[in-house]
Scaffold this motif. Structure first.
Motif, mmCIF file in Angstrom:
data_model
loop_
_atom_site.group_PDB
_atom_site.id
_atom_site.type_symbol
_atom_site.label_atom_id
_atom_site.label_comp_id
_atom_site.label_asym_id
_atom_site.label_seq_id
_atom_site.Cartn_x
_atom_site.Cartn_y
_atom_site.Cartn_z
ATOM 1 N N LEU A 6 0.822 -1.208 0.000
ATOM 2 C CA LEU A 6 0.000 0.000 0.000
ATOM 3 C C LEU A 6 0.860 1.263 0.000
ATOM 4 C CD1 LEU A 6 -2.919 -0.854 2.476
ATOM 5 C CD2 LEU A 6 -3.131 -0.307 0.047
ATOM 6 N N PHE A 7 1.838 1.309 0.887
ATOM 7 C CA PHE A 7 2.668 2.501 0.976
ATOM 8 C C PHE A 7 3.599 2.638 -0.223
ATOM 9 C CE2 PHE A 7 1.451 2.365 5.484
ATOM 10 C CZ PHE A 7 1.102 3.696 5.661
ATOM 11 N N THR A 8 3.997 1.504 -0.800
ATOM 12 C CA THR A 8 4.795 1.563 -2.028
ATOM 13 C C THR A 8 3.991 2.189 -3.158
ATOM 14 O OG1 THR A 8 6.080 -0.406 -1.397
ATOM 15 C CG2 THR A 8 6.087 0.210 -3.735
ATOM 16 N N LEU A 9 2.737 1.753 -3.297
ATOM 17 C CA LEU A 9 1.867 2.328 -4.319
ATOM 18 C C LEU A 9 1.612 3.813 -4.054
ATOM 19 C CD1 LEU A 9 -0.844 -0.430 -4.985
ATOM 20 C CD2 LEU A 9 0.792 0.516 -6.623
ATOM 21 N N PHE A 10 1.457 4.162 -2.790
ATOM 22 C CA PHE A 10 1.239 5.558 -2.406
ATOM 23 C C PHE A 10 2.409 6.424 -2.878
ATOM 24 C CE2 PHE A 10 1.394 9.044 0.788
ATOM 25 C CZ PHE A 10 0.135 9.587 0.545
ATOM 26 N N ILE A 11 3.634 5.962 -2.624
ATOM 27 C CA ILE A 11 4.831 6.690 -3.042
ATOM 28 C C ILE A 11 4.917 6.744 -4.566
ATOM 29 C CG2 ILE A 11 7.351 6.718 -3.008
ATOM 30 C CD1 ILE A 11 6.029 7.463 -0.359
ATOM 31 N N VAL A 12 4.565 5.632 -5.225
ATOM 32 C CA VAL A 12 4.609 5.577 -6.695
ATOM 33 C C VAL A 12 3.655 6.606 -7.299
ATOM 34 C CG1 VAL A 12 3.996 4.167 -8.705
ATOM 35 C CG2 VAL A 12 5.392 3.181 -6.877
ATOM 36 N N PHE A 13 2.449 6.701 -6.754
ATOM 37 C CA PHE A 13 1.476 7.648 -7.291
ATOM 38 C C PHE A 13 1.889 9.101 -7.034
ATOM 39 C CE2 PHE A 13 -1.763 4.080 -7.115
ATOM 40 C CZ PHE A 13 -1.858 3.977 -8.499
ATOM 41 N N ILE A 14 2.516 9.349 -5.883
ATOM 42 C CA ILE A 14 3.033 10.698 -5.626
ATOM 43 C C ILE A 14 4.132 11.034 -6.638
ATOM 44 C CG2 ILE A 14 4.360 12.124 -4.011
ATOM 45 C CD1 ILE A 14 2.926 10.710 -1.733
ATOM 46 N N ALA A 15 5.033 10.063 -6.856
ATOM 47 C CA ALA A 15 6.112 10.268 -7.826
ATOM 48 C C ALA A 15 5.549 10.502 -9.230
ATOM 49 C CB ALA A 15 7.050 9.064 -7.822
ATOM 50 N N LEU A 16 4.497 9.751 -9.580
ATOM 51 C CA LEU A 16 3.872 9.911 -10.895
ATOM 52 C C LEU A 16 3.229 11.290 -11.021
ATOM 53 C CD1 LEU A 16 3.121 8.590 -13.594
ATOM 54 C CD2 LEU A 16 1.034 7.722 -12.509
ATOM 55 N N PHE A 17 2.590 11.760 -9.946
ATOM 56 C CA PHE A 17 1.987 13.092 -9.950
ATOM 57 C C PHE A 17 3.059 14.158 -10.191
ATOM 58 C CE2 PHE A 17 0.396 17.032 -8.289
ATOM 59 C CZ PHE A 17 -0.969 17.001 -8.478
ATOM 60 N N LEU A 18 4.172 14.077 -9.452
ATOM 61 C CA LEU A 18 5.256 15.055 -9.595
ATOM 62 C C LEU A 18 5.908 14.960 -10.971
ATOM 63 C CD1 LEU A 18 6.894 14.726 -6.059
ATOM 64 C CD2 LEU A 18 5.344 16.511 -6.872
ATOM 65 N N PHE A 19 6.033 13.730 -11.479
ATOM 66 C CA PHE A 19 6.588 13.522 -12.822
ATOM 67 C C PHE A 19 5.693 14.198 -13.873
ATOM 68 C CE2 PHE A 19 6.425 10.962 -16.741
ATOM 69 C CZ PHE A 19 7.729 11.134 -17.183
ATOM 70 N N GLY A 20 4.379 13.987 -13.734
ATOM 71 C CA GLY A 20 3.437 14.601 -14.664
ATOM 72 C C GLY A 20 3.494 16.113 -14.605
#
Length: 311
Positions: A6-20
């Protein structure tokens, strides 16, 4: 799904948001070239013009931090004076609200078209279409991340530690301000911090007052970027960063006792939780900037008094 997943996915989605956000900003910035800097140089002879200019460029670039860093650089280079930069500072806080207003709507149906169009344009052998592709692809990534974060809100909130953490946030508005400040400073984006709060509000993990507290804190945390940009610069450039910090800090201090009132006003405008928070952010930033606008001269004197004149 395990806690770690869960927390890995949370970090991934934050990273994806910042990447976008980064990809989209790069496309917008390069599409405009150096024209923004030229406009900043020529149209800041009054606080009103500076405010309108700062709001417009921030809305286009989708980044208050980018415009603030640009302003610090122009003051450091002697192109703008410290007093001229204050109008821009006031405008950046207003301009960044456009992103939140847009993200508050459910635009998941546009995710795939935006990504496909973006990839197609990026691979065309044309500079303009490449930049347009970056904008489209970056926006698609942002919507993917928002959709993912919203889906993770309930599973994460069910974890014992997270449940206690969210309980503290709902029970203490001051804790929410601190959380927003720290998180925004770490990930260098008040927009991302507030957007995450929107996702949790849509799943009824956070109440509106908690979301507003986090949003207020995010406005303080976002000042860290401009402060870093001013490190090693001349005294006038450092004053720009200090003026940005004081503006958001004073705004939060003044609005903190009225979080309940701001919540009632935002709730009366719409029934969508995420849109309520977006409206609250817009109201906060517009009022904070417009209240200070007539007193720019005295505000500049205050900053110089507190942080000293150039040696």
């Amino acid at each position: 799904m395990t806690h770690k997943e869960l927390f890995t996915l949370f970090i991934v989605f934050i990273a994806l948001f910042l990447f976008g956000m980064t990809i989209m900003r790069a496309g917008l910035h390069n599409l405009a070239g150096d024209r923004f800097k030229h406009i900043l140089e020529k149209m800041t002879d009054s606080p009103w013009k500076g405010l309108l200019l700062g709001a417009g460029i921030t809305a286009l670039l989708q980044s208050s931090s980018a415009v603030m860093i640009m302003a610090v650089g122009l003051v450091a280079a002697g192109i703008l004076t410290f007093k001229q930069s204050i109008g821009i500072i006031l405008g950046t806080n207003i301009g960044t609200c456009l992103t939140l207003e847009m993200l508050a709507f459910d635009l998941s149906a546009f995710i795939m078209p935006l990504l496909l169009i973006g990839v197609f344009l990026i691979f065309l052998k044309n500079q303009i279409t490449y930049f347009l592709g970056c904008i489209s692809f970056g926006l698609g990534c942002i919507f993917v991340a928002m959709h993912g974060l919203e889906g993770l809100a309930f599973p994460i909130s069910s974890l014992p530690f997270a449940h206690s953490f969210f309980t503290w946030t709902n029970n203490s508005e001051l804790f929410g301000v601190g959380l927003g400040t720290v998180f925004s400073a770490i990930i260098q984006s008040s927009t991302a911090t507030t957007a995450i709060a929107m996702g949790f509000m849509n799943d009824e993990i956070f109440g509106l007052t908690s979301g507003i507290a986090i949003m207020l804190g995010a406005n303080i945390g976002t000042c860290f970027s401009a402060f870093l940009a001013s490190v090693g610069a001349n005294h006038s450039a450092r004053l720009v960063a200090f003026a940005h910090i004081w503006l958001n800090l004073l705004g939060v201090i003044l609005f903190f006792p009225f979080i309940g009132w701001l919540s009632e006003v935002a709730s009366s405008l719409t029934h969508l939780p995420s849109l309520q928070l977006a409206h609250a952010s817009t109201i906060f930033n517009i009022i904070s900037s417009l209240v200070l606008l007539p007193f720019v001269h005295w505000y500049a004197k205050f900053i110089i008094f507190v942080h000293g004149r150039k040696n």
